[in-house]
Design a protein around this motif. Structure first.
Motif, PDB file in Angstrom:
ATOM      1  N   ALA A  33       6.788 -20.682  29.728  1.00 41.30           N
ATOM      2  CA  ALA A  33       6.227 -19.399  30.887  1.00 41.30           C
ATOM      3  C   ALA A  33       6.353 -18.609  30.199  1.00 41.30           C
ATOM      4  O   ALA A  33       5.840 -17.642  30.595  1.00 41.30           O
ATOM      5  CB  ALA A  33       7.143 -20.138  31.762  1.00 41.30           C
ATOM      6  N   ARG A  34       7.623 -17.936  29.737  1.00 45.37           N
ATOM      7  CA  ARG A  34       8.420 -16.973  29.610  1.00 45.37           C
ATOM      8  C   ARG A  34       7.223 -16.167  28.204  1.00 45.37           C
ATOM      9  O   ARG A  34       7.485 -15.562  28.614  1.00 45.37           O
ATOM     10  CB  ARG A  34       9.971 -16.316  29.443  1.00 45.37           C
ATOM     11  CG  ARG A  34      10.793 -15.154  30.274  1.00 45.37           C
ATOM     12  CD  ARG A  34      11.814 -15.488  29.972  1.00 45.37           C
ATOM     13  NE  ARG A  34      12.533 -16.516  30.471  1.00 45.37           N
ATOM     14  CZ  ARG A  34      13.570 -17.234  30.668  1.00 45.37           C
ATOM     15  NH1 ARG A  34      13.942 -17.391  28.897  1.00 45.37           N
ATOM     16  NH2 ARG A  34      14.953 -17.994  30.945  1.00 45.37           N
ATOM     17  N   LEU A  35       7.744 -17.515  27.447  1.00 39.95           N
ATOM     18  CA  LEU A  35       6.557 -16.705  26.816  1.00 39.95           C
ATOM     19  C   LEU A  35       5.501 -16.209  25.819  1.00 39.95           C
ATOM     20  O   LEU A  35       4.401 -15.379  25.762  1.00 39.95           O
ATOM     21  CB  LEU A  35       6.861 -17.449  24.863  1.00 39.95           C
ATOM     22  CG  LEU A  35       6.306 -17.276  23.541  1.00 39.95           C
ATOM     23  CD1 LEU A  35       7.434 -16.546  23.013  1.00 39.95           C
ATOM     24  CD2 LEU A  35       6.163 -18.812  23.017  1.00 39.95           C
ATOM     25  N   PHE A  36       4.295 -17.345  26.943  1.00 46.37           N
ATOM     26  CA  PHE A  36       3.172 -16.877  27.431  1.00 46.37           C
ATOM     27  C   PHE A  36       2.988 -16.293  28.315  1.00 46.37           C
ATOM     28  O   PHE A  36       1.921 -14.968  28.628  1.00 46.37           O
ATOM     29  CB  PHE A  36       2.477 -18.381  28.018  1.00 46.37           C
ATOM     30  CG  PHE A  36       1.591 -18.995  26.897  1.00 46.37           C
ATOM     31  CD1 PHE A  36       0.992 -19.109  25.960  1.00 46.37           C
ATOM     32  CD2 PHE A  36       3.027 -19.732  25.717  1.00 46.37           C
ATOM     33  CE1 PHE A  36       0.520 -19.738  25.101  1.00 46.37           C
ATOM     34  CE2 PHE A  36       3.202 -20.088  24.643  1.00 46.37           C
ATOM     35  CZ  PHE A  36       1.599 -20.789  24.711  1.00 46.37           C
ATOM     36  N   ASP A  37       4.072 -16.035  29.312  1.00 44.88           N
ATOM     37  CA  ASP A  37       4.103 -14.439  30.700  1.00 44.88           C
ATOM     38  C   ASP A  37       3.433 -14.936  31.543  1.00 44.88           C
ATOM     39  O   ASP A  37       2.160 -14.440  31.861  1.00 44.88           O
ATOM     40  CB  ASP A  37       3.444 -13.391  29.703  1.00 44.88           C
ATOM     41  CG  ASP A  37       3.337 -12.128  30.973  1.00 44.88           C
ATOM     42  OD1 ASP A  37       4.538 -12.375  31.618  1.00 44.88           O
ATOM     43  OD2 ASP A  37       2.658 -10.793  30.899  1.00 44.88           O
ATOM     44  N   LYS A  41       4.282 -23.924  36.504  1.00 51.01           N
ATOM     45  CA  LYS A  41       3.301 -24.182  37.435  1.00 51.01           C
ATOM     46  C   LYS A  41       2.130 -24.300  35.738  1.00 51.01           C
ATOM     47  O   LYS A  41       1.146 -25.228  35.578  1.00 51.01           O
ATOM     48  CB  LYS A  41       2.680 -23.464  38.703  1.00 51.01           C
ATOM     49  CG  LYS A  41       1.757 -24.524  38.871  1.00 51.01           C
ATOM     50  CD  LYS A  41       1.402 -24.293  40.301  1.00 51.01           C
ATOM     51  CE  LYS A  41       0.085 -25.401  40.405  1.00 51.01           C
ATOM     52  NZ  LYS A  41       0.142 -25.127  42.288  1.00 51.01           N
ATOM     53  N   ALA A  42       1.569 -23.067  35.387  1.00 55.05           N
ATOM     54  CA  ALA A  42       0.458 -22.890  34.700  1.00 55.05           C
ATOM     55  C   ALA A  42       0.450 -23.689  33.769  1.00 55.05           C
ATOM     56  O   ALA A  42      -0.061 -23.810  32.797  1.00 55.05           O
ATOM     57  CB  ALA A  42       0.033 -21.581  34.070  1.00 55.05           C
ATOM     58  N   ILE A  43       1.913 -23.675  32.700  1.00 55.21           N
ATOM     59  CA  ILE A  43       2.464 -24.634  31.650  1.00 55.21           C
ATOM     60  C   ILE A  43       1.874 -25.820  31.732  1.00 55.21           C
ATOM     61  O   ILE A  43       1.405 -26.237  31.158  1.00 55.21           O
ATOM     62  CB  ILE A  43       3.406 -24.350  30.662  1.00 55.21           C
ATOM     63  CG1 ILE A  43       3.820 -22.629  30.873  1.00 55.21           C
ATOM     64  CG2 ILE A  43       3.162 -24.864  30.099  1.00 55.21           C
ATOM     65  CD1 ILE A  43       2.958 -22.110  29.520  1.00 55.21           C
ATOM     66  N   ARG A  44       2.522 -26.425  33.005  1.00 56.63           N
ATOM     67  CA  ARG A  44       2.518 -27.462  33.197  1.00 56.63           C
ATOM     68  C   ARG A  44       0.981 -27.833  33.403  1.00 56.63           C
ATOM     69  O   ARG A  44       0.368 -29.658  32.903  1.00 56.63           O
ATOM     70  CB  ARG A  44       2.827 -28.004  34.917  1.00 56.63           C
ATOM     71  CG  ARG A  44       4.077 -28.289  34.594  1.00 56.63           C
ATOM     72  CD  ARG A  44       4.887 -29.378  35.920  1.00 56.63           C
ATOM     73  NE  ARG A  44       6.513 -28.949  35.859  1.00 56.63           N
ATOM     74  CZ  ARG A  44       6.968 -27.708  36.346  1.00 56.63           C
ATOM     75  NH1 ARG A  44       5.977 -26.657  37.023  1.00 56.63           N
ATOM     76  NH2 ARG A  44       8.796 -27.495  35.973  1.00 56.63           N
TER      77      ARG A  44
END
Length: 80
Positions: A33-37, A41-44
């Motif tokens: 999540a940090r890497l994709f900024d 929840k968005a990553i899930r």
């Protein structure tokens, strides 16, 4: 063909470089999540939609750093 010790050392250096490239790290959902900024929840959601490669064990998500880096690079190249 007989290899000299200098040739063997050079081959060993090249093999070491290639092995280093093959090493990968495992990232958590928080790190991705940090890497994709974005949010966890968005990553899930991306995982649920099969938009990101992942492994899930005991309810936890795990990601390949190499794979995530490739996805980021492809996304940044397509935006240019």
């Amino acid at each position: 063909m007989v290899l000299r010790s200098a040739d063997i050392r050079e081959i060993a250096k090249q093999v070491a470089v290639e092995l280093h490239k093959m090493q990968d790290e495992v990232l958590t959902i928080t790190e991705v999540a940090r890497l994709f900024d974005t949010t966890e929840k968005a990553i899930r959601t991306k995982c649920y939609r099969r938009q990101l490669p992942f492994n899930k064990k005991e309810g936890k998500y795990f990601f390949s750093k190499n794979e995530m880096t490739k996805i980021l690079l492809l996304a940044s190249n397509s935006n240019q």
